[in-house]
Design a protein around this motif. Structure first.
Motif, PDB file in Angstrom:
ATOM      1  N   LYS A 172      31.169  45.208  38.581  1.00  0.00           N
ATOM      2  CA  LYS A 172      30.044  44.407  38.107  1.00  0.00           C
ATOM      3  C   LYS A 172      30.589  43.131  37.487  1.00  0.00           C
ATOM      4  O   LYS A 172      31.506  43.181  36.672  1.00  0.00           O
ATOM      5  CB  LYS A 172      29.251  45.192  37.059  1.00  0.00           C
ATOM      6  N   PHE A 173      30.008  41.989  37.876  1.00  0.00           N
ATOM      7  CA  PHE A 173      30.386  40.710  37.272  1.00  0.00           C
ATOM      8  C   PHE A 173      29.771  40.664  35.879  1.00  0.00           C
ATOM      9  O   PHE A 173      28.548  40.692  35.741  1.00  0.00           O
ATOM     10  CB  PHE A 173      29.891  39.537  38.107  1.00  0.00           C
ATOM     11  N   THR A 174      30.604  40.625  34.861  1.00  0.00           N
ATOM     12  CA  THR A 174      30.119  40.676  33.481  1.00  0.00           C
ATOM     13  C   THR A 174      30.110  39.315  32.801  1.00  0.00           C
ATOM     14  O   THR A 174      29.344  39.103  31.868  1.00  0.00           O
ATOM     15  CB  THR A 174      30.962  41.657  32.652  1.00  0.00           C
ATOM     16  N   ILE A 175      30.955  38.409  33.237  1.00  0.00           N
ATOM     17  CA  ILE A 175      30.994  37.048  32.680  1.00  0.00           C
ATOM     18  C   ILE A 175      31.245  36.068  33.820  1.00  0.00           C
ATOM     19  O   ILE A 175      32.147  36.274  34.635  1.00  0.00           O
ATOM     20  CB  ILE A 175      32.129  36.890  31.636  1.00  0.00           C
ATOM     21  N   ILE A 176      30.444  35.024  33.865  1.00  0.00           N
ATOM     22  CA  ILE A 176      30.726  33.861  34.715  1.00  0.00           C
ATOM     23  C   ILE A 176      30.378  32.656  33.860  1.00  0.00           C
ATOM     24  O   ILE A 176      29.214  32.355  33.633  1.00  0.00           O
ATOM     25  CB  ILE A 176      29.924  33.857  36.027  1.00  0.00           C
ATOM     26  N   ASP A 177      31.409  32.002  33.343  1.00  0.00           N
ATOM     27  CA  ASP A 177      31.235  30.860  32.449  1.00  0.00           C
ATOM     28  C   ASP A 177      31.700  29.610  33.195  1.00  0.00           C
ATOM     29  O   ASP A 177      32.907  29.376  33.330  1.00  0.00           O
ATOM     30  CB  ASP A 177      32.037  31.073  31.163  1.00  0.00           C
ATOM     31  N   ASN A 178      30.739  28.840  33.691  1.00  0.00           N
ATOM     32  CA  ASN A 178      31.073  27.659  34.482  1.00  0.00           C
ATOM     33  C   ASN A 178      31.682  26.534  33.651  1.00  0.00           C
ATOM     34  O   ASN A 178      32.389  25.696  34.196  1.00  0.00           O
ATOM     35  CB  ASN A 178      29.836  27.160  35.228  1.00  0.00           C
ATOM     36  N   GLU A 179      31.409  26.506  32.355  1.00  0.00           N
ATOM     37  CA  GLU A 179      32.015  25.483  31.499  1.00  0.00           C
ATOM     38  C   GLU A 179      33.480  25.781  31.229  1.00  0.00           C
ATOM     39  O   GLU A 179      34.336  24.915  31.352  1.00  0.00           O
ATOM     40  CB  GLU A 179      31.249  25.376  30.179  1.00  0.00           C
ATOM     41  N   LYS A 180      33.767  27.026  30.852  1.00  0.00           N
ATOM     42  CA  LYS A 180      35.153  27.417  30.568  1.00  0.00           C
ATOM     43  C   LYS A 180      35.895  27.843  31.830  1.00  0.00           C
ATOM     44  O   LYS A 180      37.096  28.074  31.800  1.00  0.00           O
ATOM     45  CB  LYS A 180      35.179  28.565  29.551  1.00  0.00           C
ATOM     46  N   ARG A 181      35.154  27.992  32.934  1.00  0.00           N
ATOM     47  CA  ARG A 181      35.708  28.434  34.226  1.00  0.00           C
ATOM     48  C   ARG A 181      36.401  29.788  34.084  1.00  0.00           C
ATOM     49  O   ARG A 181      37.573  29.942  34.417  1.00  0.00           O
ATOM     50  CB  ARG A 181      36.637  27.375  34.811  1.00  0.00           C
ATOM     51  N   VAL A 182      35.650  30.761  33.574  1.00  0.00           N
ATOM     52  CA  VAL A 182      36.136  32.131  33.396  1.00  0.00           C
ATOM     53  C   VAL A 182      35.161  33.076  34.074  1.00  0.00           C
ATOM     54  O   VAL A 182      33.948  32.949  33.914  1.00  0.00           O
ATOM     55  CB  VAL A 182      36.242  32.495  31.890  1.00  0.00           C
ATOM     56  N   LYS A 183      35.710  34.004  34.834  1.00  0.00           N
ATOM     57  CA  LYS A 183      34.905  35.036  35.490  1.00  0.00           C
ATOM     58  C   LYS A 183      35.548  36.382  35.212  1.00  0.00           C
ATOM     59  O   LYS A 183      36.765  36.523  35.326  1.00  0.00           O
ATOM     60  CB  LYS A 183      34.851  34.778  36.997  1.00  0.00           C
ATOM     61  N   GLU A 184      34.721  37.365  34.827  1.00  0.00           N
ATOM     62  CA  GLU A 184      35.223  38.716  34.591  1.00  0.00           C
ATOM     63  C   GLU A 184      34.386  39.713  35.374  1.00  0.00           C
ATOM     64  O   GLU A 184      33.170  39.549  35.516  1.00  0.00           O
ATOM     65  CB  GLU A 184      35.149  39.095  33.105  1.00  0.00           C
ATOM     66  N   ALA A 185      35.070  40.745  35.828  1.00  0.00           N
ATOM     67  CA  ALA A 185      34.401  41.855  36.508  1.00  0.00           C
ATOM     68  C   ALA A 185      35.030  43.153  36.010  1.00  0.00           C
ATOM     69  O   ALA A 185      36.236  43.204  35.744  1.00  0.00           O
ATOM     70  CB  ALA A 185      34.566  41.737  38.023  1.00  0.00           C
ATOM     71  N   GLU A 186      34.196  44.187  35.888  1.00  0.00           N
ATOM     72  CA  GLU A 186      34.679  45.499  35.464  1.00  0.00           C
ATOM     73  C   GLU A 186      34.297  46.536  36.501  1.00  0.00           C
ATOM     74  O   GLU A 186      33.196  46.489  37.059  1.00  0.00           O
ATOM     75  CB  GLU A 186      34.060  45.900  34.118  1.00  0.00           C
ATOM     76  N   ILE A 187      35.200  47.471  36.734  1.00  0.00           N
ATOM     77  CA  ILE A 187      34.885  48.587  37.616  1.00  0.00           C
ATOM     78  C   ILE A 187      33.892  49.481  36.887  1.00  0.00           C
ATOM     79  O   ILE A 187      34.091  49.840  35.722  1.00  0.00           O
ATOM     80  CB  ILE A 187      36.155  49.371  38.005  1.00  0.00           C
ATOM     81  N   ILE A 188      32.815  49.836  37.587  1.00  0.00           N
ATOM     82  CA  ILE A 188      31.789  50.693  36.986  1.00  0.00           C
ATOM     83  C   ILE A 188      31.666  52.044  37.691  1.00  0.00           C
ATOM     84  O   ILE A 188      30.984  52.935  37.185  1.00  0.00           O
ATOM     85  CB  ILE A 188      30.413  49.986  36.960  1.00  0.00           C
ATOM     86  N   GLU A 189      32.336  52.198  38.831  1.00  0.00           N
ATOM     87  CA  GLU A 189      32.287  53.468  39.561  1.00  0.00           C
ATOM     88  C   GLU A 189      33.475  53.559  40.500  1.00  0.00           C
ATOM     89  O   GLU A 189      33.873  52.571  41.120  1.00  0.00           O
ATOM     90  CB  GLU A 189      30.986  53.555  40.379  1.00  0.00           C
ATOM     91  N   GLY A 190      34.026  54.760  40.614  1.00  0.00           N
ATOM     92  CA  GLY A 190      35.088  55.008  41.580  1.00  0.00           C
ATOM     93  C   GLY A 190      36.413  54.402  41.174  1.00  0.00           C
ATOM     94  O   GLY A 190      36.627  54.013  40.026  1.00  0.00           O
ATOM     95  N   GLY A 191      37.315  54.321  42.141  1.00  0.00           N
ATOM     96  CA  GLY A 191      38.606  53.685  41.934  1.00  0.00           C
ATOM     97  C   GLY A 191      39.361  54.233  40.745  1.00  0.00           C
ATOM     98  O   GLY A 191      39.539  55.442  40.598  1.00  0.00           O
ATOM     99  N   TYR A 192      39.801  53.340  39.885  1.00  0.00           N
ATOM    100  CA  TYR A 192      40.604  53.723  38.732  1.00  0.00           C
ATOM    101  C   TYR A 192      39.848  54.635  37.767  1.00  0.00           C
ATOM    102  O   TYR A 192      40.460  55.436  37.066  1.00  0.00           O
ATOM    103  CB  TYR A 192      41.110  52.474  38.002  1.00  0.00           C
ATOM    104  N   LEU A 193      38.524  54.514  37.728  1.00  0.00           N
ATOM    105  CA  LEU A 193      37.749  55.374  36.823  1.00  0.00           C
ATOM    106  C   LEU A 193      37.862  56.845  37.225  1.00  0.00           C
ATOM    107  O   LEU A 193      37.710  57.725  36.378  1.00  0.00           O
ATOM    108  CB  LEU A 193      36.279  54.948  36.796  1.00  0.00           C
ATOM    109  N   ASP A 194      38.144  57.085  38.498  1.00  0.00           N
ATOM    110  CA  ASP A 194      38.278  58.469  38.983  1.00  0.00           C
ATOM    111  C   ASP A 194      39.620  59.104  38.623  1.00  0.00           C
ATOM    112  O   ASP A 194      39.801  60.305  38.802  1.00  0.00           O
ATOM    113  CB  ASP A 194      38.101  58.525  40.509  1.00  0.00           C
ATOM    114  N   ILE A 195      40.552  58.301  38.125  1.00  0.00           N
ATOM    115  CA  ILE A 195      41.887  58.845  37.827  1.00  0.00           C
ATOM    116  C   ILE A 195      42.292  58.638  36.367  1.00  0.00           C
ATOM    117  O   ILE A 195      43.455  58.443  36.055  1.00  0.00           O
ATOM    118  CB  ILE A 195      42.962  58.283  38.792  1.00  0.00           C
ATOM    119  N   GLY A 196      41.284  58.656  35.483  1.00  0.00           N
ATOM    120  CA  GLY A 196      41.575  58.662  34.054  1.00  0.00           C
ATOM    121  C   GLY A 196      41.430  57.349  33.318  1.00  0.00           C
ATOM    122  O   GLY A 196      41.613  57.304  32.105  1.00  0.00           O
ATOM    123  N   PHE A 197      41.099  56.276  34.025  1.00  0.00           N
ATOM    124  CA  PHE A 197      40.891  54.993  33.351  1.00  0.00           C
ATOM    125  C   PHE A 197      39.488  54.966  32.754  1.00  0.00           C
ATOM    126  O   PHE A 197      38.540  55.454  33.362  1.00  0.00           O
ATOM    127  CB  PHE A 197      41.059  53.823  34.329  1.00  0.00           C
TER     128      PHE A 197
END
Length: 155
Positions: free
Chosen positions: A68-93
């Motif tokens: 899920k894209f959690t931050i998109i800041d066009n002024e600071k030019r920062v984008k963040e995404a977090e895994i919300i299902e599957g992948g690393y979350l399935d192995i203890g993250f």
């Protein structure tokens, strides 16, 4: 257990031009072309709150995850995404976040290049601490190479 990895590269295009790739779905589209089996937009239009499903090619250690894209800041030019299902979350993250920052290159007075930094932040349960070794920035470095080639070829 908390950890982070990051990598920064110089891109030979102006900062706003780089942000048009790294700050949008174009970066995900390049990933889909290069290293993924498929990429599906589950919800949203590429802005904050957008959920995408990333499916890796057969033989990958992780078959898929949703982020899920959690931050998109066009002024600071920062984008963040977090895994919300599957992948690393399935192995203890309990957290797996990727941050992309596109910054002015203060060493370039012509403003014809910029810096792109990708950071992975993660947390995992103590009993899964050994899985921290699975976190690698390398796929993002490969993606940055292809994104940068795309930027240079479209100039």
């Amino acid at each position: 257990m908390f950890g982070s990895l990051s990598e920064e590269v110089e891109v030979k295009v102006a900062v706003d031009e780089a942000w048009q790739v790294y700050g949008t779905m174009k970066f995900a589209d390049i990933a889909a072309e290069v290293i993924l089996e498929r990429l599906d937009v589950i919800e949203g239009d590429g802005g904050v709150g957008t959920i995408i499903k990333v499916t890796f090619k057969p033989g990958s250690e992780i078959s898929y995850y949703k982020e899920k894209f959690t931050i998109i800041d066009n002024e600071k030019r920062v984008k963040e995404a977090e895994i919300i299902e599957g992948g690393y979350l399935d192995i203890g993250f309990t957290l797996y976040r990727v941050r992309i920052e596109v910054k002015d290159n203060t060493n370039d007075n012509t403003r014809s290049s910029c810096l792109v930094k990708i950071t992975i932040e993660y947390e995992l349960k103590e009993e899964a601490a050994a899985n921290a070794s699975l976190v690698t920035i390398e796929p993002y470095v490969v993606l940055m190479k292809f994104a940068n080639e795309h930027l240079l070829s479209s100039n």
